[in-house]
Design a protein around this motif. Structure first.
Motif, PDB file in Angstrom:
ATOM      1  N   VAL A 171       3.964   3.858  -2.479  1.00 47.85           N
ATOM      2  CA  VAL A 171       4.878   4.970  -2.220  1.00 47.85           C
ATOM      3  C   VAL A 171       6.330   4.597  -2.475  1.00 47.85           C
ATOM      4  O   VAL A 171       6.997   5.149  -3.342  1.00 47.85           O
ATOM      5  CB  VAL A 171       4.713   5.471  -0.768  1.00 47.85           C
ATOM      6  N   SER A 172       6.860   3.665  -1.688  1.00 43.23           N
ATOM      7  CA  SER A 172       8.241   3.207  -1.834  1.00 43.23           C
ATOM      8  C   SER A 172       8.366   1.849  -1.158  1.00 43.23           C
ATOM      9  O   SER A 172       7.665   1.580  -0.173  1.00 43.23           O
ATOM     10  CB  SER A 172       9.230   4.203  -1.208  1.00 43.23           C
ATOM     11  N   PRO A 173       9.249   0.978  -1.654  1.00 37.03           N
ATOM     12  CA  PRO A 173       9.301  -0.411  -1.177  1.00 37.03           C
ATOM     13  C   PRO A 173      10.025  -0.566   0.153  1.00 37.03           C
ATOM     14  O   PRO A 173      11.044  -1.257   0.252  1.00 37.03           O
ATOM     15  CB  PRO A 173      10.053  -1.113  -2.314  1.00 37.03           C
ATOM     16  N   ASN A 174       9.485   0.059   1.197  1.00 35.90           N
ATOM     17  CA  ASN A 174      10.104  -0.030   2.515  1.00 35.90           C
ATOM     18  C   ASN A 174       9.064   0.291   3.581  1.00 35.90           C
ATOM     19  O   ASN A 174       7.911   0.625   3.268  1.00 35.90           O
ATOM     20  CB  ASN A 174      11.300   0.932   2.614  1.00 35.90           C
ATOM     21  N   VAL A 175       9.473   0.199   4.843  1.00 34.01           N
ATOM     22  CA  VAL A 175       8.539   0.423   5.941  1.00 34.01           C
ATOM     23  C   VAL A 175       8.011   1.846   5.952  1.00 34.01           C
ATOM     24  O   VAL A 175       6.820   2.081   6.197  1.00 34.01           O
ATOM     25  CB  VAL A 175       9.207   0.067   7.291  1.00 34.01           C
ATOM     26  N   GLN A 176       8.878   2.828   5.676  1.00 38.23           N
ATOM     27  CA  GLN A 176       8.405   4.205   5.638  1.00 38.23           C
ATOM     28  C   GLN A 176       7.327   4.384   4.573  1.00 38.23           C
ATOM     29  O   GLN A 176       6.314   5.057   4.816  1.00 38.23           O
ATOM     30  CB  GLN A 176       9.550   5.183   5.375  1.00 38.23           C
ATOM     31  N   GLY A 177       7.516   3.779   3.416  1.00 36.14           N
ATOM     32  CA  GLY A 177       6.495   3.855   2.376  1.00 36.14           C
ATOM     33  C   GLY A 177       5.182   3.263   2.836  1.00 36.14           C
ATOM     34  O   GLY A 177       4.099   3.797   2.550  1.00 36.14           O
ATOM     35  N   ALA A 178       5.248   2.148   3.579  1.00 36.37           N
ATOM     36  CA  ALA A 178       4.034   1.517   4.094  1.00 36.37           C
ATOM     37  C   ALA A 178       3.348   2.410   5.126  1.00 36.37           C
ATOM     38  O   ALA A 178       2.116   2.530   5.141  1.00 36.37           O
ATOM     39  CB  ALA A 178       4.380   0.159   4.715  1.00 36.37           C
ATOM     40  N   ILE A 179       4.137   3.052   5.995  1.00 38.08           N
ATOM     41  CA  ILE A 179       3.570   3.958   6.994  1.00 38.08           C
ATOM     42  C   ILE A 179       2.812   5.102   6.325  1.00 38.08           C
ATOM     43  O   ILE A 179       1.656   5.395   6.658  1.00 38.08           O
ATOM     44  CB  ILE A 179       4.677   4.531   7.901  1.00 38.08           C
ATOM     45  N   LEU A 180       3.465   5.749   5.363  1.00 34.08           N
ATOM     46  CA  LEU A 180       2.858   6.900   4.702  1.00 34.08           C
ATOM     47  C   LEU A 180       1.608   6.512   3.927  1.00 34.08           C
ATOM     48  O   LEU A 180       0.618   7.253   3.905  1.00 34.08           O
ATOM     49  CB  LEU A 180       3.870   7.563   3.772  1.00 34.08           C
ATOM     50  N   SER A 181       1.620   5.333   3.316  1.00 27.30           N
ATOM     51  CA  SER A 181       0.448   4.890   2.566  1.00 27.30           C
ATOM     52  C   SER A 181      -0.702   4.571   3.507  1.00 27.30           C
ATOM     53  O   SER A 181      -1.870   4.899   3.227  1.00 27.30           O
ATOM     54  CB  SER A 181       0.800   3.663   1.721  1.00 27.30           C
ATOM     55  N   GLY A 182      -0.405   3.948   4.654  1.00 22.97           N
ATOM     56  CA  GLY A 182      -1.450   3.664   5.630  1.00 22.97           C
ATOM     57  C   GLY A 182      -2.082   4.929   6.187  1.00 22.97           C
ATOM     58  O   GLY A 182      -3.299   5.004   6.380  1.00 22.97           O
ATOM     59  N   LEU A 183      -1.253   5.936   6.452  1.00 25.83           N
ATOM     60  CA  LEU A 183      -1.777   7.219   6.930  1.00 25.83           C
ATOM     61  C   LEU A 183      -2.660   7.880   5.873  1.00 25.83           C
ATOM     62  O   LEU A 183      -3.710   8.464   6.193  1.00 25.83           O
ATOM     63  CB  LEU A 183      -0.618   8.151   7.293  1.00 25.83           C
ATOM     64  N   ALA A 184      -2.242   7.800   4.619  1.00 27.19           N
ATOM     65  CA  ALA A 184      -3.025   8.413   3.541  1.00 27.19           C
ATOM     66  C   ALA A 184      -4.379   7.737   3.392  1.00 27.19           C
ATOM     67  O   ALA A 184      -5.405   8.402   3.203  1.00 27.19           O
ATOM     68  CB  ALA A 184      -2.243   8.346   2.227  1.00 27.19           C
ATOM     69  N   ALA A 185      -4.399   6.410   3.487  1.00 26.86           N
ATOM     70  CA  ALA A 185      -5.665   5.689   3.378  1.00 26.86           C
ATOM     71  C   ALA A 185      -6.600   6.061   4.531  1.00 26.86           C
ATOM     72  O   ALA A 185      -7.807   6.262   4.332  1.00 26.86           O
ATOM     73  CB  ALA A 185      -5.407   4.184   3.363  1.00 26.86           C
ATOM     74  N   ALA A 186      -6.041   6.165   5.733  1.00 30.41           N
ATOM     75  CA  ALA A 186      -6.857   6.570   6.877  1.00 30.41           C
ATOM     76  C   ALA A 186      -7.432   7.960   6.676  1.00 30.41           C
ATOM     77  O   ALA A 186      -8.599   8.228   7.011  1.00 30.41           O
ATOM     78  CB  ALA A 186      -6.017   6.522   8.153  1.00 30.41           C
ATOM     79  N   SER A 187      -6.632   8.867   6.125  1.00 32.61           N
ATOM     80  CA  SER A 187      -7.099  10.226   5.863  1.00 32.61           C
ATOM     81  C   SER A 187      -8.299  10.226   4.926  1.00 32.61           C
ATOM     82  O   SER A 187      -9.283  10.940   5.138  1.00 32.61           O
ATOM     83  CB  SER A 187      -5.958  11.072   5.283  1.00 32.61           C
ATOM     84  N   LYS A 188      -8.239   9.412   3.879  1.00 35.14           N
ATOM     85  CA  LYS A 188      -9.349   9.340   2.921  1.00 35.14           C
ATOM     86  C   LYS A 188     -10.624   8.831   3.601  1.00 35.14           C
ATOM     87  O   LYS A 188     -11.719   9.380   3.393  1.00 35.14           O
ATOM     88  CB  LYS A 188      -8.962   8.411   1.758  1.00 35.14           C
ATOM     89  N   LEU A 189     -10.502   7.773   4.411  1.00 37.92           N
ATOM     90  CA  LEU A 189     -11.683   7.234   5.071  1.00 37.92           C
ATOM     91  C   LEU A 189     -12.254   8.205   6.092  1.00 37.92           C
ATOM     92  O   LEU A 189     -13.477   8.320   6.254  1.00 37.92           O
ATOM     93  CB  LEU A 189     -11.310   5.908   5.743  1.00 37.92           C
ATOM     94  N   LEU A 190     -11.378   8.935   6.811  1.00 38.17           N
ATOM     95  CA  LEU A 190     -11.872   9.904   7.790  1.00 38.17           C
ATOM     96  C   LEU A 190     -12.583  11.060   7.118  1.00 38.17           C
ATOM     97  O   LEU A 190     -13.601  11.568   7.632  1.00 38.17           O
ATOM     98  CB  LEU A 190     -10.706  10.409   8.647  1.00 38.17           C
ATOM     99  N   GLN A 191     -12.090  11.481   5.961  1.00 41.52           N
ATOM    100  CA  GLN A 191     -12.789  12.523   5.210  1.00 41.52           C
ATOM    101  C   GLN A 191     -14.153  12.019   4.765  1.00 41.52           C
ATOM    102  O   GLN A 191     -15.152  12.735   4.813  1.00 41.52           O
ATOM    103  CB  GLN A 191     -11.956  12.951   4.012  1.00 41.52           C
ATOM    104  N   ALA A 192     -14.205  10.738   4.332  1.00 39.76           N
ATOM    105  CA  ALA A 192     -15.483  10.177   3.890  1.00 39.76           C
ATOM    106  C   ALA A 192     -16.455  10.034   5.065  1.00 39.76           C
ATOM    107  O   ALA A 192     -17.666  10.241   4.922  1.00 39.76           O
ATOM    108  CB  ALA A 192     -15.240   8.816   3.250  1.00 39.76           C
ATOM    109  N   SER A 193     -15.924   9.681   6.257  1.00 43.51           N
ATOM    110  CA  SER A 193     -16.790   9.473   7.417  1.00 43.51           C
ATOM    111  C   SER A 193     -17.477  10.759   7.836  1.00 43.51           C
ATOM    112  O   SER A 193     -18.608  10.740   8.347  1.00 43.51           O
ATOM    113  CB  SER A 193     -15.990   8.915   8.590  1.00 43.51           C
ATOM    114  N   SER A 194     -16.827  11.880   7.613  1.00 44.42           N
ATOM    115  CA  SER A 194     -17.423  13.155   7.991  1.00 44.42           C
ATOM    116  C   SER A 194     -18.582  13.543   7.075  1.00 44.42           C
ATOM    117  O   SER A 194     -19.360  14.442   7.390  1.00 44.42           O
ATOM    118  CB  SER A 194     -16.367  14.254   7.965  1.00 44.42           C
TER     119      SER A 194
END
Length: 386
Positions: free
Chosen positions: A361-384
């Motif tokens: 996303v972007s080379p900073n903590v906010q970018g890391a936060i948003l990317s981590g949330l996006a990855a979690a969203s993908k796995l939660l969709q897959a888990s359902s």
């Protein structure tokens, strides 16, 4: 990915249709945010990290001075700012839980050519420029998230092999000794080195993830350029009273890019005044071009320390010598480009594999936060769908 798809930190925990086991590799901000979000939504999560503790570039370094007293340094990311609403909601929750606080100090920019500060020195009052820090250290954020209920953390455990098996629980993880570390339904790689040629440059071994498994992602993963950096940790017995700011960027310096007074942050010890200097990527690259990526000798680190501190002294802002001085190399401090700005993570739905990090996303903590949330969203969709 639209913000509405991300998992809000304030939502109620929901159960998944089948208990899903996910391995998260890397305990930096993106990995810790992803693991925490998965766990609070009913997924069984195990974090693996080769380091002694969580944090990645938000780690806190512990050293001992000549007097035997402990010295702590946020030798990676000094602070972070947030502007995105999803990231802001999460940061506000962290504030309420007590492991994040605003760092309210004055900041400035120093011109090494004229030896003068540029513009006025003042506290930044714009809400969009608020600077946040972990309390009592930057690693407190990842530490709290990795200790959340439902998250098992395995530190000092590097992943040497990610094997894909055509079985009901398809992922098998192995360490450097070939020992099995467990079977998982999904994997989150938040450490870019496990898919990067740089892993081979450092270890002499192939990256743990065979990119032939994800041919559609190869183009983006093969080249993730990074910018290196050296940090110099300094401790003084007396305050550096000639410096009117507690954080300053450097202009027209080939060696220094940033300095901040770590001991002025909330929750830090004030027994000494501790400063951290960051080098320019150009300076760090010139050193690495000579030394390579192998572990640096103490003589080389001492030379780097002397060069960085001398540049600091030449500013005329330093009136005393430190009683502690030590350099640290960040070989891949900052990603030089973002590879998944819109998606915020890379995703292989056929293998339940997410790749996340600030390099997406972007080379900073906010970018890391948003990317981590996006990855979690993908796995939660897959888990359902299990």
């Amino acid at each position: 990915m639209s913000a509405s798809v991300l998992i809000s930190p304030a939502i109620r925990r929901r159960s998944v249709s089948v208990a899903m086991k996910v391995a998260v590799i890397g305990s930096g901000i993106s990995g810790a945010v992803c693991a925490s979000t998965l766990a609070r939504n009913g997924v069984s999560v195990t974090i693996f990290d080769s380091g002694r503790g969580p944090g990645g570039r938000t780690s806190q370094r512990r050293e001992v001075g000549e007097d035997g007293k402990e010295l702590t340094f946020d030798h990676g990311a000094p602070f972070f700012s947030v502007t995105n609403s999803d990231a802001m909601a999460l940061v506000h929750e962290w504030e309420s839980r007590g492991f994040v606080s605003q760092w309210k100090q004055v900041f400035g920019s120093f011109d090494c050519a004229s030896n003068k500060f540029l513009g006025s020195i003042q506290q930044e009052g714009d809400a969009n420029n608020n600077k946040y820090v972990g309390v009592p250290g930057m690693n407190s954020i990842s530490k709290a998230l990795c200790n959340q209920s439902g998250v098992e953390s395995m530190f000092g455990t590097g992943i040497a092999k990610l094997e894909w098996l055509e079985e009901e629980i398809p992922w098998l993880l192995k360490d450097s000794k070939g020992q099995n570390l467990g079977r998982f339904d999904g994997v989150v790689a938040s450490d870019k080195n496990i898919v990067s040629p740089r892993f081979t440059q450092v270890t002499g071994l192939p990256p743990p993830l065979d990119l032939n498994l994800v041919p559609e992602l190869v183009t983006k993963l093969q080249d993730i350029p990074v910018l290196p950096c050296f940090s110099l940790m300094l401790a003084f017995k007396e305050p550096l009273s000639l410096i009117p700011a507690k954080g300053l960027s450097f202009k027209n310096s080939e060696i220094l890019s940033w300095a901040h007074c770590d001991s002025t942050k909330p929750g830090r010890s004030t027994d000494s005044e501790r400063w951290i200097l960051h080098s320019t990527p150009g300076y760090a690259s010139s050193v690495i071009a000579k030394t390579g990526l192998q572990k640096l000798s103490s003589e080389t680190l001492d030379k780097i320390s002397e060069e960085m501190f001398k540049e600091f002294q030449c500013s005329g802002l330093v009136c005393s010598l430190p009683f502690f001085m030590k350099a640290h190399r960040w070989g891949s401090a900052f990603p030089a480009k973002s590879i998944a700005v819109e998606e915020r993570c890379l995703w292989d739905r056929n293998r339940n594999l997410a790749i996340c990090g600030d390099f997406c996303v972007s080379p900073n903590v906010q970018g890391a936060i948003l990317s981590g949330l996006a990855a979690a969203s993908k796995l939660l969709q897959a888990s359902s769908c299990l």
